[in-house]
Motif scaffolding. Structure first.
Motif, PDB file in Angstrom:
ATOM      1  N   LEU A  15       0.870  -1.171   0.000  1.00 30.92           N
ATOM      2  CA  LEU A  15       0.000   0.000   0.000  1.00 30.92           C
ATOM      3  C   LEU A  15       0.914   1.230   0.000  1.00 30.92           C
ATOM      4  CD1 LEU A  15      -3.087   0.133   2.347  1.00 30.92           C
ATOM      5  CD2 LEU A  15      -1.717   2.142   1.888  1.00 30.92           C
ATOM      6  N   LEU A  16       0.640   2.185  -0.882  1.00 32.22           N
ATOM      7  CA  LEU A  16       1.541   3.332  -1.040  1.00 32.22           C
ATOM      8  C   LEU A  16       0.999   4.628  -0.460  1.00 32.22           C
ATOM      9  CD1 LEU A  16       2.723   2.837  -4.744  1.00 32.22           C
ATOM     10  CD2 LEU A  16       4.020   2.349  -2.664  1.00 32.22           C
ATOM     11  N   SER A  17      -0.297   4.859  -0.624  1.00 27.85           N
ATOM     12  CA  SER A  17      -0.832   6.146  -0.169  1.00 27.85           C
ATOM     13  C   SER A  17      -2.319   6.031   0.141  1.00 27.85           C
ATOM     14  CB  SER A  17      -0.627   7.228  -1.228  1.00 27.85           C
ATOM     15  OG  SER A  17      -1.479   6.998  -2.320  1.00 27.85           O
ATOM     16  N   ILE A  18      -2.769   6.915   0.997  1.00 26.04           N
ATOM     17  CA  ILE A  18      -4.184   6.997   1.385  1.00 26.04           C
ATOM     18  C   ILE A  18      -4.613   8.445   1.267  1.00 26.04           C
ATOM     19  CG2 ILE A  18      -5.839   6.670   3.275  1.00 26.04           C
ATOM     20  CD1 ILE A  18      -3.025   5.026   4.265  1.00 26.04           C
TER      21      ILE A  18
ATOM     22  N   ILE B 112      -7.164   4.764  -2.050  1.00 20.13           N
ATOM     23  CA  ILE B 112      -5.917   4.105  -1.687  1.00 20.13           C
ATOM     24  C   ILE B 112      -5.195   3.655  -2.955  1.00 20.13           C
ATOM     25  CG2 ILE B 112      -4.996   2.039  -0.545  1.00 20.13           C
ATOM     26  CD1 ILE B 112      -7.409   2.355   1.437  1.00 20.13           C
TER      27      ILE B 112
ATOM     28  N   LEU C  40       7.006   8.974  -5.822  1.00 16.18           N
ATOM     29  CA  LEU C  40       7.231   8.045  -4.713  1.00 16.18           C
ATOM     30  C   LEU C  40       7.785   6.721  -5.264  1.00 16.18           C
ATOM     31  CD1 LEU C  40       6.513   8.400  -1.634  1.00 16.18           C
ATOM     32  CD2 LEU C  40       4.391   7.212  -2.114  1.00 16.18           C
TER      33      LEU C  40
ATOM     34  N   LEU D  93       3.986   0.179   2.508  1.00 15.04           N
ATOM     35  CA  LEU D  93       3.326  -0.352   3.708  1.00 15.04           C
ATOM     36  C   LEU D  93       3.013  -1.806   3.390  1.00 15.04           C
ATOM     37  CD1 LEU D  93       0.738   2.197   5.133  1.00 15.04           C
ATOM     38  CD2 LEU D  93       3.224   2.215   5.186  1.00 15.04           C
TER      39      LEU D  93
ATOM     40  N   HIS E 114       1.234  -1.481   7.591  1.00 17.75           N
ATOM     41  CA  HIS E 114       2.119  -0.473   8.176  1.00 17.75           C
ATOM     42  C   HIS E 114       3.503  -0.656   7.577  1.00 17.75           C
ATOM     43  CE1 HIS E 114       3.865  -3.601  10.715  1.00 17.75           C
ATOM     44  NE2 HIS E 114       2.674  -3.900  11.193  1.00 17.75           N
TER      45      HIS E 114
END
Lengths: 313, 313
Positions: free
Chosen positions: B202-205, B222, B267, B281, B299
């Protein structure tokens, strides 16, 4: 896949943001096949607005005089007409005091899309195959605050007033509608413990489905790192059995905690010893392209040279 | 703060998971003040189940014979009784074909809590002060997949079939009910582009409120990093105008993209050059303490020695 595909995220956003308003209904009642005859009063209020995806939206705001039987006939005729015109869906917006129109619509195949406070929205898919209408909100969002004092290596923990399993955990609760993640963390920490704090970063995200506390919907539970700026505990006696500043090492060691609290305690220990940049997702506010609104974006901190560089080479 | 406080996350979960079933209603109708007299048929069906927070839950499953006027009188008497007994809230579960009971309940102060498919739930707060009942789902969740091929430095991008602003973006869409974040990303990428891929991180929210595409609710968006395992594009002509494998450097450079896509491209460039552990994450599945279900936790990767260590010193 047609444009109303449920999974088509951006397209649905655009559809609803830029709905084209078009009175599609009245023609039905002027020259329709039965509805004008069967429902001489109120039927002209059954106006449809056409959206850009080929759906029709009807607001039942002023149908006080129409009885449910006449409404059902009028709706049936209108649906038949919209179907023949190639419309793919019908949306019905019904004020709660007009809810006598819900069962007649349901008998024609309409279902609840959602309801909130003083109104409901029903939908009927007219297109081919299974419905591709976008769904309603699927997640509640809960946020906890891991309030860590770097100077003393203490972390703020509570035990819920729950007689079965009194485990140490971070204070937290459900986001209010429209509330930012960090604001929920700060508010909940203050309400439960009396401690004032500031948002520092987002540490973890948990997703869980068919959640009993979410009326069967899904649950997103987010833990934030907060920095305290008050230290005297004044905890909520109704919600908490205990509240204390605990040495982070003790929280890492204790078995009297939840797996997620233990995991985040270890993550904090890692950050404390090797730099919080190792664990933090930082937050930035950016403008939305389509709506003119702003949003908050969380990701690992990006070095400044990457923010400005123009390519790889 | 009383235990039904809206923000009290864990307590609400527990309340609904372990609702104590108690027939609180029938006594009202046997010896109540008027309801038995005014509604001689069907009233015995207006049973209340008491929950552990002092709320009463009523299911209107079998009230076919009861007319709305009699129902309103019975409900009014029952509410009066529950209030006198110190109950703090009433929940009404109403099947869609029984929706004629909604308006009578609304005239007594009930509001929609939520509705879905073939039933609605109304609530009435009886306690002191403003309602502290837990709300319903507040967020839709959308997921995009940043499918990056490390071997070729190419990233998979699409342009929506939207004539106004054709910007390069990552394929994605709304999560289905009960669908995991990573699964949404993989499914949407495949549906839009024909590319098969695997979840990596997971990279971004992003959190955004009053979202026009979310019926006014909030939106969580997400972006995941995916690894491709097929490479031949076969994109959905209905959803996409263009789809291609673009050099990551070109996506970083282009102005023809959204701010969030550009940010995540940078990123990814950072991760590509300095290690994906800088931006990822990672995901792990863990057991839930109370429900016996499992959840997915995201996380920053925690070094193994921190997962097993027993303290700081």
């Amino acid at each position: 896949m047609p444009p109303l595909l449920r999974g088509s995220y951006r397209r649905v956003v655009l559809a609803l943001a830029r709905r084209a308003v078009l009175g599609a209904g009245p023609r039905c009642f002027a020259g329709g096949s039965g509805c004008a005859r069967d429902s001489p009063f109120g039927a002209e209020e059954l106006r449809g607005e056409l959206d850009r995806f080929g759906g029709v939206s009807v607001r039942l705001g002023r149908l006080d005089a129409l009885d449910p039987v006449a409404f059902q006939r009028a709706l049936q005729a209108a649906v038949q007409k919209w179907r023949s015109e190639g419309r793919v869906a019908v949306w019905l917006h019904i004020p709660i005091l007009q809810s006598r129109f819900i069962a007649p619509a349901a008998s024609l195949g309409f279902c609840f899309h959602h309801a909130e406070s003083d109104s409901s929205m029903l939908s009927l898919w007219l297109g081919n195959g299974p419905s591709r209408l976008p769904g309603y909100a699927t997640h509640q969002v809960g946020v906890a605050g891991a309030v860590f004092d770097e100077n003393t290596r203490k972390i703020l923990v509570v035990q819920d007033r729950n007689k079965l399993k009194n485990m140490w955990k971070f204070p937290g609760g459900l986001s209010e509608p429209g509330e930012d993640i960090g604001d929920t963390a700060v508010r909940e920490v203050f309400e439960e413990t009396g401690i004032k704090s500031e948002f520092r970063s987002l540490l973890s995200i948990r997703q869980q489905h068919t959640h009993p506390g979410a009326f069967g919907k899904s649950d997103m539970y987010i833990i934030c790192r907060l920095k305290p700026y008050s230290f005297t505990i004044n905890f909520c006696q109704h919600e908490c059995l205990k509240c204390e500043w605990m040495d982070l090492s003790d929280l890492v060691k204790t078995k009297n905690t939840t797996p997620i609290t233990s995991r985040v305690a270890r993550l904090l220990l890692y950050g404390y010893k090797e730099g919080f940049d190792k664990i933090d997702l930082t937050m930035e506010e950016l403008p939305a392209v389509y709506t003119g609104l702003f949003y908050k974006l969380y990701h690992k901190k990006l070095p400044d040279n990457y923010k400005t560089m123009t390519g790889v080479d």
